[in-house]
Scaffold this motif. Structure first.
Motif, short mmCIF file in Angstrom:
data_model
loop_
_atom_site.label_atom_id
_atom_site.label_comp_id
_atom_site.label_asym_id
_atom_site.label_seq_id
_atom_site.Cartn_x
_atom_site.Cartn_y
_atom_site.Cartn_z
N MET A 54 40.33 51.99 38.33
CA MET A 54 40.30 50.90 39.28
C MET A 54 41.36 49.84 39.01
O MET A 54 41.35 48.78 39.63
CB MET A 54 38.92 50.24 39.30
CG MET A 54 37.80 51.16 39.73
SD MET A 54 36.24 50.27 39.93
CE MET A 54 35.15 51.60 40.39
N THR A 55 42.27 50.11 38.08
CA THR A 55 43.28 49.11 37.74
C THR A 55 44.49 49.16 38.67
O THR A 55 45.43 48.38 38.51
CB THR A 55 43.76 49.30 36.29
OG1 THR A 55 44.36 50.61 36.15
CG2 THR A 55 42.59 49.17 35.32
N ALA A 96 49.36 45.31 39.32
CA ALA A 96 47.91 45.14 39.57
C ALA A 96 47.61 44.97 41.03
O ALA A 96 46.50 45.27 41.47
CB ALA A 96 47.41 43.94 38.78
N LEU A 97 48.55 44.48 41.81
CA LEU A 97 48.30 44.19 43.21
C LEU A 97 48.71 45.34 44.13
O LEU A 97 48.73 45.19 45.33
CB LEU A 97 49.04 42.92 43.63
CG LEU A 97 48.54 41.64 42.95
CD1 LEU A 97 49.39 40.47 43.38
CD2 LEU A 97 47.09 41.40 43.30
N ASP A 115 47.68 36.93 34.20
CA ASP A 115 48.06 38.29 33.83
C ASP A 115 49.08 38.25 32.70
O ASP A 115 49.81 37.27 32.53
CB ASP A 115 48.70 39.02 35.01
CG ASP A 115 47.68 39.38 36.08
OD1 ASP A 115 46.48 39.35 35.78
OD2 ASP A 115 48.10 39.68 37.21
N GLU A 116 49.11 39.35 31.94
CA GLU A 116 50.18 39.49 30.96
C GLU A 116 51.51 39.65 31.70
O GLU A 116 51.55 40.16 32.82
CB GLU A 116 49.92 40.71 30.07
CG GLU A 116 48.75 40.50 29.13
CD GLU A 116 48.55 41.67 28.19
OE1 GLU A 116 49.28 42.67 28.35
OE2 GLU A 116 47.67 41.58 27.32
N PRO A 117 52.61 39.23 31.13
CA PRO A 117 53.92 39.30 31.81
C PRO A 117 54.21 40.71 32.32
O PRO A 117 54.03 41.70 31.62
CB PRO A 117 54.91 38.90 30.70
CG PRO A 117 54.09 38.05 29.77
CD PRO A 117 52.72 38.64 29.78
N ARG A 170 44.09 43.85 31.33
CA ARG A 170 44.67 42.50 31.43
C ARG A 170 45.24 42.22 32.82
O ARG A 170 46.19 41.47 32.98
CB ARG A 170 45.76 42.29 30.36
CG ARG A 170 45.34 42.64 28.95
CD ARG A 170 44.02 42.02 28.55
NE ARG A 170 44.10 40.55 28.48
CZ ARG A 170 43.03 39.76 28.39
NH1 ARG A 170 41.82 40.29 28.37
NH2 ARG A 170 43.20 38.45 28.33
N HIS A 171 44.61 42.77 33.85
CA HIS A 171 44.98 42.48 35.23
C HIS A 171 44.05 41.38 35.77
O HIS A 171 43.15 41.64 36.56
CB HIS A 171 44.85 43.74 36.10
CG HIS A 171 45.79 44.83 35.73
ND1 HIS A 171 45.81 46.05 36.39
CD2 HIS A 171 46.77 44.92 34.79
CE1 HIS A 171 46.74 46.83 35.86
NE2 HIS A 171 47.32 46.16 34.88
N MET A 172 44.26 40.16 35.33
CA MET A 172 43.33 39.07 35.63
C MET A 172 43.30 38.72 37.12
O MET A 172 42.25 38.48 37.70
CB MET A 172 43.70 37.82 34.82
CG MET A 172 43.65 38.04 33.32
SD MET A 172 41.98 38.49 32.79
CE MET A 172 42.16 38.33 31.02
N HIS A 173 44.48 38.64 37.73
CA HIS A 173 44.54 38.26 39.15
C HIS A 173 43.81 39.30 40.00
O HIS A 173 43.08 38.95 40.92
CB HIS A 173 46.00 38.14 39.60
CG HIS A 173 46.16 37.66 40.99
ND1 HIS A 173 45.94 36.34 41.36
CD2 HIS A 173 46.48 38.32 42.14
CE1 HIS A 173 46.14 36.21 42.66
NE2 HIS A 173 46.48 37.40 43.15
#
Length: 458
Positions: free
Chosen positions: A10-11, A456-457, A448-450, A309-312
């Motif tokens: 799901m990432t 992620a989007l 998100d990490e750089p 680490r896909h925070m957004h």
């Protein structure tokens, strides 16, 4: 890490498609799981009588005490497994799976012993009327004797859900739920075994679903597959699972214990009211399934994206899951308000039971949207490993606030309408507090990490 079986990453990809695709089979699975006890209720309500309906229906809060503890631990295990899966860490993923199942088998022994021991004291604590006491006691004793099947299935399916596979648990539930219906009708209508018959039918069907989930985990060659010789209690994994699962276990167990006292307030009004409340509870459990499924989907989605680490993307998933849940809740509320008498009559044909059930449904259903906030927000917080905040908020809302409210109601004359409102008012308080907790959490503050956000989007 190789991706075999029914797991889902799901990432990346469409958020809405992932949430809908994951939650739909999960929702169907939850619906079939609800069939276990609901079919018991319908069969005894229509073929035995309202006293039997009251006896079986009033036991839910007692059963949910132990099941809630197991469900909390499965939530913790699911978060740990989904994070290792999202991080592509095959070694630790395998360790988490085998530690989870070792814990489960120990829990089965404990839950069986504790469950059978507490049957009579808990029924007395609920002020169970004499005309339903013996039947409730028989039903609970048999149910707890076979509770291992339910616990193993729940934990095994939690492992599959953590890696994005919500389909195979659904298939197993479909088979066992259909058999449960057949056994219920056979044991009650043909053999005339009464409440004992529906209890036996339930545990036989649950053991079948447990056997099926253990079979597929044992046969799966992926890192999350079950290898019996590798079962062990890895100290660091036990610590991780309990640090995330124990708060949810305490919260669900104490909430169910609190509901024992809610049931005692309902019992005060007699067996017809108990049967009406039981009818409402069974229908309510079905109605809330889509919201619960989206909450579980949010936990897995956020867990995988947090691990990557896909925070957004995790925040977007939470917002989309909430919008989907609220839309479903409003639509279901309208249907319930219109068709309440027909829905209750499916469980019991008796006029006094239908009258009570309709009253409860129409009084409580306008608050379903509030459940969306506490299910989705709590699911998101658990997905990032923040289990204590939802625990404290839910304990306050569903235990301390609700019991304080009920004591005030009793002091004011024990009005039935005010007693019934204890549930939705607790939902409102919980949703407001969880929203504040979510907004202040790391998920809403972290970036998100750089170089990750664009991926992620997708």
């Amino acid at each position: 890490m190789a991706r075999l079986g029914g797991d889902t990453d799901m990432t990346r990809g469409s958020i809405t498609r992932h949430l809908a695709g994951f939650s739909l089979p999960l929702m169907l699975g939850l619906l079939f799981q609800q069939l276990y006890n609901t079919v018991d209720t319908v069969v005894v309500g229509r073929f035995v009588g309202k006293e039997a309906l009251a006896a079986v229906g009033s036991t839910s809060s007692i059963i949910n005490m132990l099941v809630g503890v197991s469900a909390g631990l499965s939530t913790g295990a699911s978060v740990v497994i989904s994070q290792f899966y999202g991080a592509r860490d095959s070694r630790r993923l395998s360790q988490a799976v085998h530690t989870t199942m070792a814990i489960t088998f120990l829990l089965c022994v404990l839950a069986t012993a504790v469950g059978m021991w507490m049957v009579t004291p808990m029924l007395h604590l609920m002020d169970t009327p004499e005309d339903v006491f013996a039947m409730a006691q028989s039903y609970l004793t048999i149910y707890f004797a076979g509770i291992s099947g339910l616990l193993v299935y729940n934990m095994g399916s939690a492992i599959l859900r953590a890696v994005g596979d919500s389909r195979r648990p659904l298939y197993f539930l479909c088979v066992s739920a259909i058999l449960n219906i057949v056994f219920d009708l056979l044991f009650v209508v043909v053999f005339h075994w009464g409440v004992e018959g529906v209890a036996i039918a339930t545990i036989v069907s649950q053991f079948l679903s447990a056997a099926l989930v253990l079979y597929v985990l044992s046969r799966d060659p992926a890192a999350y597959g079950l290898r019996w010789r590798m079962l062990s209690l890895k100290r660091d994994m036990v610590g991780r699972i309990f640090s995330l699962g124990l708060p949810a276990s305490v919260q669900q167990g104490l909430t169910a214990f609190s509901n024992v006292f809610v049931q005692s307030y309902i019992n005060f009004f007699g067996s017809a009211c108990m049967a009406g409340w039981s009818s409402y509870n069974k229908l309510d459990a079905f109605i809330l399934v889509p919201i619960q499924a989206l909450g579980l989907a949010a936990t897995t989605f956020v867990g995988q994206n947090y691990g990557a680490r896909h925070m957004h993307r995790a925040r977007q998933g939470t917002r989309i899951a909430l919008a989907m849940a609220v839309s479903v809740a409003v639509a279901l509320m309208i249907l319930v308000m219109v068709f309440a008498p027909q829905l209750v009559s499916l469980i019991s044909p008796e006029a006094d039971v239908i009258a009570y059930g309709v009253t409860f449904l129409r009084l409580i259903s306008p608050f379903y949207a509030m459940m969306c906030f506490n299910q989705i927000m709590a699911g998101a917080l658990r997905g990032i490993g923040l289990a204590k905040s939802p625990m404290f908020i839910m304990l306050f809302s569903f235990v301390f606030f609700r019991q304080g409210y009920l004591l005030a109601v009793r002091a004011l004359g024990n009005d039935l309408t005010l007693v019934a409102l204890a549930y939705p008012i607790g939902w409102v308080v919980c949703s407001a507090l969880l929203y504040v907790g979510y907004r202040r959490s790391q998920l809403c503050r972290a970036q998100d990490e750089p170089g990750i956000q664009e991926e992620a989007l997708e």
